[in-house]
Design an enzyme around this catalytic site. Structure first.
Site, PDB file in Angstrom:
ATOM      1  N   THR A 183       4.747   1.810   3.804  1.00 26.79           N
ATOM      2  CA  THR A 183       3.846   1.647   5.146  1.00 26.79           C
ATOM      3  C   THR A 183       4.490   0.233   5.530  1.00 26.79           C
ATOM      4  O   THR A 183       5.613  -0.142   5.322  1.00 26.79           O
ATOM      5  CB  THR A 183       2.386   1.745   4.644  1.00 26.79           C
ATOM      6  OG1 THR A 183       1.549   1.903   5.786  1.00 26.79           O
ATOM      7  CG2 THR A 183       2.108   0.080   4.465  1.00 26.79           C
ATOM      8  N   VAL A 212      -8.731   8.503   5.081  1.00 33.25           N
ATOM      9  CA  VAL A 212      -8.395   7.366   5.527  1.00 33.25           C
ATOM     10  C   VAL A 212      -8.163   6.044   4.135  1.00 33.25           C
ATOM     11  O   VAL A 212      -8.833   6.110   3.436  1.00 33.25           O
ATOM     12  CB  VAL A 212      -9.278   6.640   6.384  1.00 33.25           C
ATOM     13  CG1 VAL A 212      -9.042   5.259   7.010  1.00 33.25           C
ATOM     14  CG2 VAL A 212      -9.493   7.534   7.571  1.00 33.25           C
ATOM     15  N   GLY A 213      -6.995   5.496   4.308  1.00 27.00           N
ATOM     16  CA  GLY A 213      -6.672   4.477   3.365  1.00 27.00           C
ATOM     17  C   GLY A 213      -7.146   2.988   3.825  1.00 27.00           C
ATOM     18  O   GLY A 213      -8.256   2.784   4.478  1.00 27.00           O
ATOM     19  N   ASP A 214      -6.504   1.983   3.336  1.00 28.23           N
ATOM     20  CA  ASP A 214      -6.973   0.673   3.813  1.00 28.23           C
ATOM     21  C   ASP A 214      -6.269  -0.055   4.889  1.00 28.23           C
ATOM     22  O   ASP A 214      -6.855  -0.996   5.601  1.00 28.23           O
ATOM     23  CB  ASP A 214      -6.369  -0.329   2.533  1.00 28.23           C
ATOM     24  CG  ASP A 214      -4.638  -0.259   2.413  1.00 28.23           C
ATOM     25  OD1 ASP A 214      -4.229   0.853   2.218  1.00 28.23           O
ATOM     26  OD2 ASP A 214      -4.070  -1.037   2.422  1.00 28.23           O
ATOM     27  N   THR A 233       0.110  -3.844   1.523  1.00 26.25           N
ATOM     28  CA  THR A 233       0.351  -2.438   1.346  1.00 26.25           C
ATOM     29  C   THR A 233       0.225  -1.815   0.097  1.00 26.25           C
ATOM     30  O   THR A 233       0.349  -2.581  -0.889  1.00 26.25           O
ATOM     31  CB  THR A 233       1.974  -2.113   1.756  1.00 26.25           C
ATOM     32  OG1 THR A 233       2.391  -1.004   1.460  1.00 26.25           O
ATOM     33  CG2 THR A 233       2.809  -3.293   1.277  1.00 26.25           C
ATOM     34  N   GLY A 236      -4.140   2.921  -0.793  1.00 28.47           N
ATOM     35  CA  GLY A 236      -5.350   2.172  -0.156  1.00 28.47           C
ATOM     36  C   GLY A 236      -6.555   2.554  -0.949  1.00 28.47           C
ATOM     37  O   GLY A 236      -7.538   1.491  -0.877  1.00 28.47           O
TER      38      GLY A 236
HETATM   39  N1  ASP Z   1      -1.959   1.382   2.050  1.00 25.82           N
HETATM   40  C1  ASP Z   1      -1.383   2.804   2.671  1.00 25.82           C
HETATM   41  C2  ASP Z   1      -2.448   3.731   2.623  1.00 25.82           C
HETATM   42  O1  ASP Z   1      -3.010   3.718   1.445  1.00 25.82           O
HETATM   43  C3  ASP Z   1       0.006   3.291   2.155  1.00 25.82           C
HETATM   44  C4  ASP Z   1       0.715   2.177   1.869  1.00 25.82           C
HETATM   45  O2  ASP Z   1       0.638   1.100   2.172  1.00 25.82           O
HETATM   46  O3  ASP Z   1       2.002   2.579   1.394  1.00 25.82           O
HETATM   47  O4  ASP Z   1      -2.738   4.716   3.338  1.00 25.82           O
END
Ligand code: ASP
Length: 300
Positions: A183, A212-214, A233, A236
């Site tokens: 990300t 939805v992630g973080d 990153t 999440g």
């Molecule tokens: N944190 C992001 C999510 O979980 C993905 C990532 O950082 O690669 O949506």
């Protein structure tokens, strides 16, 4: 530089689990951010993330991964600065630069818009429709489907069968899906001592529709306050349980040295969970991850 002025800096990342061969895109993005620094830390962090979204090699904006149905692209993004500007979008479809929609949300009465409402808001804000399933996204989708069909968990700690069991897409599952855990993010400090964080993702695959992630969640994927800014990153579902960005921010605010705070943040996670952190405070800046993570730092 007067005594009060700080040295401007932009730190960016291209996602935990990405490739250091993609550091050049991060250098370009950090320079783009720095070129906007005369407009302040928020403009700088946002511009850096736009460059990463446009690059195509990172899981954000035009490089976003495909959802499990092989067609939908749902993205999350957020911006925050030390002056109280806060905007985010979750599960937004059909925009090229989710971070610009998040920046526009920061000027509304709300802080987070999701789904259809976020997309309709983007049109009102003058952001045109955009859909692009890149070659890379298609390749990653095929890899993900192969993984989901195999014995190894495509998402650490989750049985592959859970995705067909809870399947909520209109089209039926076609398993024979990708661990798209990379990300983008940027943190910036301007000369006046303002801090900002911006981040954007195509999500962590495999995921159900509406996941939805973080990344758009304050204190989890990002945080900015009077004493610094943090963007993270990784997976999440694990990051939100540790409120990672705010936890690291708080350690820095309490005076923990940058290296130590980044290390302690990474140490909150078992090794098999991809995680990466970038941060800036009045004096220091840094990046740390437990897997390869494209990154760059540019200062004035
Ligand atoms: N944190 C992001 C999510 O979980 C993905 C990532 O950082 O690669 O949506």
């Amino acid at each position: 530089m007067t005594q009060q002025e700080l040295k401007p800096v932009v730190v960016v990342h291209g996602g935990a689990g990405g490739s250091r061969a993609d550091d050049d895109g991060c250098v370009h993005a950090a320079r783009r951010g720095m070129s906007e620094m005369n407009r302040g830390a928020l403009a700088a962090a946002t511009a850096a993330v736009v460059a990463l979204e446009d690059d195509g090699r990172y899981n954000a904006g035009s490089g976003s991964v495909l959802c499990l149905d092989g067609a939908t692209i749902e993205m999350d993004a957020a911006v925050m600065d030390s002056n109280g500007k806060l905007g985010a979008v979750a599960c937004i479809q059909r925009v090229r630069n989710p971070v610009l929609v998040a920046r526009a949300v920061a000027d509304t009465p709300h802080w987070l818009l999701a789904g259809d409402g976020a997309e309709r808001f983007a049109r009102i804000a003058g952001i045109p429709p955009y859909y692009h399933a890149s070659e890379r996204a298609r390749r990653k989708h095929d890899e993900l489907l192969r993984k989901l069909a195999g014995a190894q968990a495509a998402l650490p700690g989750v049985a592959n069968a859970a995705f067909s069991h809870y399947w909520n897409y209109a089209a039926p599952p076609q398993f024979a899906t990708e661990d798209g855990c990379d990300t983008v993010g940027a943190v910036a400090r301007d000369g006046a001592g303002n801090f900002a964080a911006a981040c954007s993702t195509g999500g962590s695959a495999p995921s159900l529709l509406g996941r939805v992630g973080d990344t758009p969640i304050i204190g989890s994927g990002f945080y900015a306050g009077k004493l610094g800014a943090v963007a993270v990153t990784g997976i999440g579902e694990h990051i939100v349980r540790r409120l990672l960005a705010h936890t690291v921010y708080q350690w820095l605010a309490e005076g923990m040295p940058m290296e130590e705070a980044l290390e302690a943040g990474i140490a909150l996670f078992p090794r098999e969970i991809d995680v990466g952190i970038i941060a800036v405070n009045r004096k220091e800046s840094g990046a740390r991850s437990n897997k390869d993570m494209p990154r760059a730092e540019v200062s004035a």
